[in-house]
Design a protein around this motif. Structure first.
Motif, PDB file in Angstrom:
ATOM      1  N   LYS A 107      -2.673  -1.276   7.086  1.00 14.08           N
ATOM      2  CA  LYS A 107      -2.751   0.266   7.025  1.00 14.08           C
ATOM      3  C   LYS A 107      -2.242   1.435   6.710  1.00 14.08           C
ATOM      4  N   GLU A 108      -1.118   1.396   6.669  1.00 14.96           N
ATOM      5  CA  GLU A 108      -0.058   2.377   6.162  1.00 14.96           C
ATOM      6  C   GLU A 108       0.282   2.233   5.089  1.00 14.96           C
ATOM      7  N   LEU A 109      -0.229   1.006   4.463  1.00 17.19           N
ATOM      8  CA  LEU A 109      -0.250   0.715   2.223  1.00 17.19           C
ATOM      9  C   LEU A 109      -1.477   1.722   2.154  1.00 17.19           C
ATOM     10  N   GLN A 110      -2.459   1.292   3.198  1.00 15.29           N
ATOM     11  CA  GLN A 110      -3.754   1.930   2.743  1.00 15.29           C
ATOM     12  C   GLN A 110      -3.450   3.833   2.547  1.00 15.29           C
ATOM     13  N   ARG A 111      -2.603   4.141   3.793  1.00 16.67           N
ATOM     14  CA  ARG A 111      -2.681   5.483   3.859  1.00 16.67           C
ATOM     15  C   ARG A 111      -1.855   5.721   2.668  1.00 16.67           C
ATOM     16  N   LYS A 112      -0.159   5.040   2.141  1.00 17.79           N
ATOM     17  CA  LYS A 112       0.690   5.461   1.197  1.00 17.79           C
ATOM     18  C   LYS A 112      -0.185   5.846  -0.192  1.00 17.79           C
ATOM     19  N   ASN A 113      -1.169   4.751  -0.212  1.00 20.28           N
ATOM     20  CA  ASN A 113      -2.220   4.503  -1.467  1.00 20.28           C
ATOM     21  C   ASN A 113      -3.092   6.188  -1.020  1.00 20.28           C
ATOM     22  N   HIS A 136      -2.572   8.819   0.006  1.00 26.29           N
ATOM     23  CA  HIS A 136      -1.496  10.256  -0.324  1.00 26.29           C
ATOM     24  C   HIS A 136      -0.664   9.934  -1.867  1.00 26.29           C
ATOM     25  N   LEU A 137      -0.967   8.788  -2.618  1.00 26.44           N
ATOM     26  CA  LEU A 137      -0.489   8.522  -4.006  1.00 26.44           C
ATOM     27  C   LEU A 137      -1.646   9.143  -4.941  1.00 26.44           C
ATOM     28  N   TRP A 138      -2.604   9.352  -4.590  1.00 21.39           N
ATOM     29  CA  TRP A 138      -3.778   8.909  -4.774  1.00 21.39           C
ATOM     30  C   TRP A 138      -4.550  11.012  -4.701  1.00 21.39           C
ATOM     31  N   ASN A 139      -3.599  11.343  -3.655  1.00 21.95           N
ATOM     32  CA  ASN A 139      -3.997  12.553  -3.333  1.00 21.95           C
ATOM     33  C   ASN A 139      -2.884  13.494  -4.544  1.00 21.95           C
ATOM     34  N   VAL A 140      -1.354  12.908  -4.335  1.00 26.49           N
ATOM     35  CA  VAL A 140      -0.721  13.867  -5.534  1.00 26.49           C
ATOM     36  C   VAL A 140      -1.174  13.907  -7.017  1.00 26.49           C
ATOM     37  N   THR A 141      -1.782  12.309  -6.801  1.00 31.51           N
ATOM     38  CA  THR A 141      -2.357  12.191  -8.324  1.00 31.51           C
ATOM     39  C   THR A 141      -3.219  13.674  -8.702  1.00 31.51           C
ATOM     40  N   LYS A 142      -4.038  13.558  -7.862  1.00 35.52           N
ATOM     41  CA  LYS A 142      -5.784  14.535  -8.245  1.00 35.52           C
ATOM     42  C   LYS A 142      -4.745  16.020  -8.128  1.00 35.52           C
ATOM     43  N   SER A 143      -3.619  15.577  -7.182  1.00 33.11           N
ATOM     44  CA  SER A 143      -3.106  17.327  -7.403  1.00 33.11           C
ATOM     45  C   SER A 143      -2.480  17.364  -8.564  1.00 33.11           C
ATOM     46  N   SER A 144      -2.042  16.714  -8.921  1.00 32.70           N
ATOM     47  CA  SER A 144      -0.736  16.875 -10.570  1.00 32.70           C
ATOM     48  C   SER A 144      -1.961  16.633 -11.729  1.00 32.70           C
ATOM     49  N   THR A 145      -3.139  16.341 -11.578  1.00 35.20           N
ATOM     50  CA  THR A 145      -4.074  16.595 -12.767  1.00 35.20           C
ATOM     51  C   THR A 145      -4.260  17.806 -12.931  1.00 35.20           C
ATOM     52  N   ALA A 146      -4.831  18.651 -11.420  1.00 34.85           N
ATOM     53  CA  ALA A 146      -5.679  19.746 -11.389  1.00 34.85           C
ATOM     54  C   ALA A 146      -4.463  20.700 -11.924  1.00 34.85           C
ATOM     55  N   ASP A 147      -3.410  20.262 -11.231  1.00 30.06           N
ATOM     56  CA  ASP A 147      -1.911  21.486 -12.409  1.00 30.06           C
ATOM     57  C   ASP A 147      -1.707  21.316 -13.762  1.00 30.06           C
TER      58      ASP A 147
END
Length: 121
Positions: A52-58, A60-71
């Motif tokens: 579950k912790e790995l899924q949570r981190k994954n 989070h990283l997916w959301n960061v990637t989407k945010s970076s792509t939007a930036d």
């Protein structure tokens, strides 16, 4: 204790090994068997928590990637908007581009991941 079918299967050789040394279903047999069962059960619970912790981190990283792509897309559009008709940039346009890029980087969630807080200006 509520049983777990996957642990029950793993416990068959454990029960057989205990039986070779201790008479079946004596208090000693039951105690050893139960402690082994609890160890496997605890290991399964900890494994589930780690997953579950790995899924949570994954996520989070997916959301960061989407945010970076939007930036990056906002930066690309802004650069297109301030490009002169012939594709050259005026000195003022370059200053605006540098300031925009600086602000974008300062607000990017990736900065903390790659540079650390001390390197962020």
């Amino acid at each position: 204790m509520k049983g777990n079918s996957s642990i029950d299967v793993l416990m068959i050789p454990v029960g057989n090994a205990i039986s070779r040394h201790i008479q079946d279903f004596t208090p000693a047999y039951t105690d050893i068997y139960n402690r082994a069962y609890e160890a496997l059960l605890t290991m399964g619970i900890e494994k589930d928590a780690a997953i579950k912790e790995l899924q949570r981190k994954n996520e989070h990283l997916w959301n960061v990637t989407k945010s970076s792509t939007a930036d990056n897309e906002r930066l690309r559009r802004a650069l297109e908007e301030i490009t002169d008709w012939n594709g050259e940039y005026s000195a003022q346009t370059v200053k605006v581009m540098i300031e925009f890029a600086k602000q974008t980087l300062e607000n990017s969630p990736l900065i903390g991941m790659h540079l650390g807080e001390g390197d962020k200006e």
